[in-house]
Design a protein around this motif. Structure first.
Motif, mmCIF file in Angstrom:
data_model
loop_
_atom_site.group_PDB
_atom_site.id
_atom_site.type_symbol
_atom_site.label_atom_id
_atom_site.label_comp_id
_atom_site.label_asym_id
_atom_site.label_seq_id
_atom_site.Cartn_x
_atom_site.Cartn_y
_atom_site.Cartn_z
ATOM 1 N N SER A 152 30.548 -34.912 22.157
ATOM 2 C CA SER A 152 31.775 -34.873 21.638
ATOM 3 C C SER A 152 32.037 -35.642 20.419
ATOM 4 O O SER A 152 32.709 -36.183 20.052
ATOM 5 N N ALA A 153 31.048 -35.495 19.639
ATOM 6 C CA ALA A 153 30.860 -35.834 18.195
ATOM 7 C C ALA A 153 31.430 -34.837 17.107
ATOM 8 O O ALA A 153 31.406 -33.622 17.405
ATOM 9 N N VAL A 154 32.127 -35.203 16.076
ATOM 10 C CA VAL A 154 32.557 -34.379 15.036
ATOM 11 C C VAL A 154 31.474 -34.425 13.933
ATOM 12 O O VAL A 154 30.933 -35.400 13.601
ATOM 13 N N VAL A 155 31.214 -32.953 13.858
ATOM 14 C CA VAL A 155 30.133 -32.685 12.706
ATOM 15 C C VAL A 155 30.588 -31.817 11.741
ATOM 16 O O VAL A 155 31.650 -31.203 11.759
ATOM 17 N N TYR A 156 30.000 -31.987 10.732
ATOM 18 C CA TYR A 156 30.196 -31.221 9.492
ATOM 19 C C TYR A 156 28.844 -30.012 9.248
ATOM 20 O O TYR A 156 27.975 -30.447 9.648
ATOM 21 N N ARG A 174 26.595 -35.339 11.390
ATOM 22 C CA ARG A 174 27.933 -36.502 11.491
ATOM 23 C C ARG A 174 27.954 -37.100 10.190
ATOM 24 O O ARG A 174 27.074 -37.160 9.498
ATOM 25 N N TYR A 175 29.316 -37.505 10.122
ATOM 26 C CA TYR A 175 29.752 -38.185 8.684
ATOM 27 C C TYR A 175 28.863 -39.384 8.653
ATOM 28 O O TYR A 175 28.283 -39.616 7.423
ATOM 29 N N ARG A 226 34.295 -28.400 9.757
ATOM 30 C CA ARG A 226 34.239 -29.370 10.719
ATOM 31 C C ARG A 226 34.693 -29.016 12.066
ATOM 32 O O ARG A 226 35.545 -28.630 12.299
ATOM 33 N N ARG A 227 33.753 -29.659 13.001
ATOM 34 C CA ARG A 227 34.100 -29.165 14.307
ATOM 35 C C ARG A 227 33.438 -30.186 15.406
ATOM 36 O O ARG A 227 32.787 -31.221 14.882
ATOM 37 N N ARG A 228 34.086 -30.218 16.417
ATOM 38 C CA ARG A 228 33.737 -31.172 17.544
ATOM 39 C C ARG A 228 32.730 -30.612 18.648
ATOM 40 O O ARG A 228 32.809 -29.677 18.934
ATOM 41 N N LEU A 229 31.407 -31.395 18.634
ATOM 42 C CA LEU A 229 30.479 -30.879 19.680
ATOM 43 C C LEU A 229 30.933 -30.922 21.024
ATOM 44 O O LEU A 229 31.879 -31.856 21.286
ATOM 45 N N PRO A 275 31.007 -31.563 25.089
ATOM 46 C CA PRO A 275 30.534 -32.915 25.966
ATOM 47 C C PRO A 275 29.271 -32.733 26.435
ATOM 48 O O PRO A 275 28.887 -31.474 26.538
#
Length: 227
Positions: free
Chosen positions: A87-91, A48-49, A79-82, A84
């Protein structure tokens, strides 16, 4: 007068050396300050950021956001969303970005002799010792997961035939470790510099290897029992 409305599109910065040279082309992509250290963090997997910012002390939020955007545009990261419930945005690195592992490993080996003394201003994270150690243990023949325990924390990596599978290393303890290497950061750097082997460190009482399988046995340098 009303202020001129800024374009929503992010301007493309000119960052080329304009040299028909492979080294110059590479530096066009990763030569900016902080970029390779962001790659170092993402070699352990999606982040995550906020986690990246926490493990890159000294980088401003603006610079980090700018470098990540440049890495996306350059095909180094996505960048993508994990799914549920996270539901976090990660790089995470692309295959092209993961290709920088040998570069970072070689750079860590080249820089290791400079780490003779920790300065009062130096930040430290346990996983920053992963790359020098990966270089030192590259010749392990038995496959499996090695957990490394330092005073600063833990990280883990895959050895032997498993080394090419998945991320270069991982943060924190392993879910299942085939061997556990307990040592301090000074010894970790000495291993990275090739000053001694894990087996020699164990013999001298400077390190401990936990585990009974083939990988732990190889790290300890135990000789197989005669039939």
């Amino acid at each position: 007068m009303p202020r001129q409305q800024q374009s929503a599109a992010r301007p493309v910065r000119r960052r080329s050396y304009d040299q028909f040279c492979a080294t110059a082309r590479a530096l066009d992509s990763v030569g900016d300050r902080w970029t390779l250290l962001i790659v170092r963090e993402l070699l352990a997997g999606p982040r995550r950021y906020t986690d990246l910012h926490a493990d890159l002390p000294g980088v401003s939020t603006d610079v980090l956001a700018s470098r990540l955007k440049d890495m996306e545009q350059g095909g180094l990261a996505v960048r993508r969303r994990l799914p549920p419930p996270a539901s976090a945005v990660v790089y995470e690195l692309t295959e092209h970005g993961r290709g920088l592992l040998p570069v970072l490993t070689a750079l860590a080996g080249w820089g290791a002799p400079a780490l003779t003394e920790r300065r009062p201003t130096d930040a430290v994270r346990a996983h920053w010792f992963a790359l020098p150690l990966l270089r030192a243990l590259d010749g392990l023949t038995h496959a499996g997961v090695v957990e490394v325990r330092l005073e600063e924390g833990e990280f883990h990596f895959r050895a032997g035939a498993d080394a090419a599978a998945g991320d270069a290393y991982g943060y924190g303890p392993a879910e299942h470790a085939d061997a556990c290497l307990v040592l301090d950061s000074e010894l970790c750097l000495a291993l990275g510099r090739g000053e001694l082997t894990p087996a020699q460190a164990v013999e001298e009482g400077r390190a401990e290897v936990l585990g009974d399988g083939p990988l732990a046995t190889e790290l300890r340098g135990d000789r197989p029992a005669r039939p």
